[in-house]
Design an enzyme around this catalytic site. Structure first.
Site, mmCIF file in Angstrom:
data_model
loop_
_atom_site.group_PDB
_atom_site.id
_atom_site.type_symbol
_atom_site.label_atom_id
_atom_site.label_comp_id
_atom_site.label_asym_id
_atom_site.label_seq_id
_atom_site.Cartn_x
_atom_site.Cartn_y
_atom_site.Cartn_z
ATOM 1 N N VAL A 60 45.628 -4.712 29.325
ATOM 2 C CA VAL A 60 45.823 -3.559 28.583
ATOM 3 C C VAL A 60 46.043 -2.417 29.366
ATOM 4 O O VAL A 60 46.362 -1.194 28.759
ATOM 5 C CB VAL A 60 44.489 -3.414 27.649
ATOM 6 C CG1 VAL A 60 44.608 -4.464 26.620
ATOM 7 C CG2 VAL A 60 43.232 -3.106 28.223
ATOM 8 N N TYR A 61 45.578 -2.225 30.641
ATOM 9 C CA TYR A 61 45.886 -0.916 31.465
ATOM 10 C C TYR A 61 47.434 -0.144 31.277
ATOM 11 O O TYR A 61 48.232 -1.297 31.963
ATOM 12 C CB TYR A 61 45.136 -1.075 32.815
ATOM 13 C CG TYR A 61 44.008 -1.145 32.831
ATOM 14 C CD1 TYR A 61 42.939 -1.094 31.698
ATOM 15 C CD2 TYR A 61 43.349 -1.758 34.046
ATOM 16 C CE1 TYR A 61 41.642 -1.123 31.936
ATOM 17 C CE2 TYR A 61 41.884 -1.858 34.261
ATOM 18 C CZ TYR A 61 41.056 -1.757 33.189
ATOM 19 O OH TYR A 61 39.954 -1.706 33.325
ATOM 20 N N SER A 62 47.633 0.785 30.746
ATOM 21 C CA SER A 62 48.894 1.187 30.822
ATOM 22 C C SER A 62 49.884 0.291 30.134
ATOM 23 O O SER A 62 50.813 0.124 30.509
ATOM 24 C CB SER A 62 49.317 1.854 32.123
ATOM 25 O OG SER A 62 48.588 3.011 32.380
ATOM 26 N N LYS A 88 42.094 -8.902 33.405
ATOM 27 C CA LYS A 88 41.097 -8.970 32.121
ATOM 28 C C LYS A 88 42.032 -9.534 30.978
ATOM 29 O O LYS A 88 43.212 -9.112 30.852
ATOM 30 C CB LYS A 88 40.363 -7.965 31.830
ATOM 31 C CG LYS A 88 39.454 -7.346 32.966
ATOM 32 C CD LYS A 88 38.592 -6.016 32.734
ATOM 33 C CE LYS A 88 38.230 -5.516 33.759
ATOM 34 N NZ LYS A 88 39.367 -4.586 34.256
#
Length: 322
Positions: A60-62, A88
């Site tokens: 989900v990061y960026s 993750k």
């Protein structure tokens, strides 16, 4: 740099883990303060040159661009077998009923998507980003076991949840002969120590490695109380984690750092590193000095008196970060 086993496994990891939420296309996802690829790459290279071998990101990061940037940098600057790469699964990656969570469908879809973005055949550590109350734990643990058996992950880990939830997941895996979690990535720092009540003793008893996120309390342990940054002004999640009662701890860190003649970040990280339950704090680095301070903290030994002074002002918090 020093190295240590991850929990009761045979896997060696650096005492500092580089958290890669900082690296990603700024207009993708919820974090407008992230660094683009050109700015990120020198920091990842600096980390490798300093002996950091452990890198943590998330799908989900960026909006997945963190995985892309980190994957390309590690391919250019390191050999795959020399680094420990973690990512993750759990957060929403697309619209629709199966675009998030820890169902078998979500896990099987997202591990393949993460591997494509990272440009690798496997991750060393595949972690559930949070607990999913809408999916049976048996379904999640069997799917993660199958990911490991398919060779797409070497180990699995978990992140912030209640100790009873973590224990339930571990027991379910053990009962069925499935792969168990080897690590817990939780919210733990000088301003938030509620994990000491149940989760950390559980991890110590079960031989689970501990990888604290936000070890510098979103930077609050590194600057004067009340000082704002671009990230703090736009970090809606981080603004819910700490309160005015934490000021005394920050002031104690400042005093000890001044007496030692070192940056505040080194003192706060050195405190975490002296905790027997902690394997490797996950630090964010937006500037070269952030990495330099983290590496220096590995060698900074605090006295028993300093540790007692740092811990004395702590006030209990509501459970947060789950």
């Amino acid at each position: 740099m020093r190295y240590v086993k991850l929990g009761s496994t045979g896997l060696d990891v650096s005492r500092i883990c580089l958290g890669c939420m900082t690296y990603g296309v700024p207009d993708r996802g919820a974090h407008e303060w992230t660094l683009d690829e050109e700015t990120s790459r020198p920091l990842i290279q600096q980390a490798l040159e300093a002996g950091i071998t452990f890198f943590d990101t998330a799908n989900v990061y960026s909006d997945g661009t963190s995985e892309e940037i980190v994957g390309r940098a590690l391919r250019d600057f390191a050999r795959r077998e020399d680094v420990v790469l973690a990512t993750k699964v759990h957060g929403r990656m697309r619209p629709g009923p199966n675009g998030a969570g820890l169902s078998r469908k979500a896990i099987m879809t997202e591990i393949d998507a993460s591997l494509r973005r990272l440009g690798t055949d496997y991750v060393d550590l595949y972690q559930i980003h949070r607990w999913d109350p809408h999916t049976p734990v048996e379904e999640t643990m069997e799917a993660l076991h199958d990911v490991v058996k398919a060779g797409k992950a070497r180990y699995i880990g978990a992140s912030s949840m209640y100790a009873w939830q973590f224990s339930k997941a571990q027991y379910t895996a053990r009962l069925n002969g499935w792969t168990r979690f080897v690590s817990m990535q939780n919210h733990y720092n000088l301003l938030y120590r509620e994990e000491e009540r149940e989760m950390l003793p559980l991890c110590a008893d079960q031989g689970v490695g501990v990888l604290p996120w936000s070890p510098l309390a979103r930077g609050r342990l590194t600057r004067d109380w009340g000082t704002a940054t671009h990230r703090s002004d736009t970090d809606n999640f981080g603004s819910t984690l700490y309160a005015e009662g934490d000021r005394a701890v920050v002031e104690t860190v400042t005093r000890i750092a001044e007496e030692r003649g070192v940056p505040r970040a080194q003192v706060a990280l050195a405190w975490l590193l002296h905790r027997n339950t902690v394997t490797a704090p996950i630090i964010g680095a937006a500037k070269p000095q952030h990495l330099a301070d983290a590496v220096a903290a590995v060698e900074l030994e605090l006295s028993e008196k300093e540790i007692e002074e740092l811990e004395r002002p702590y006030t209990p918090h509501e459970v947060s970060g789950h």
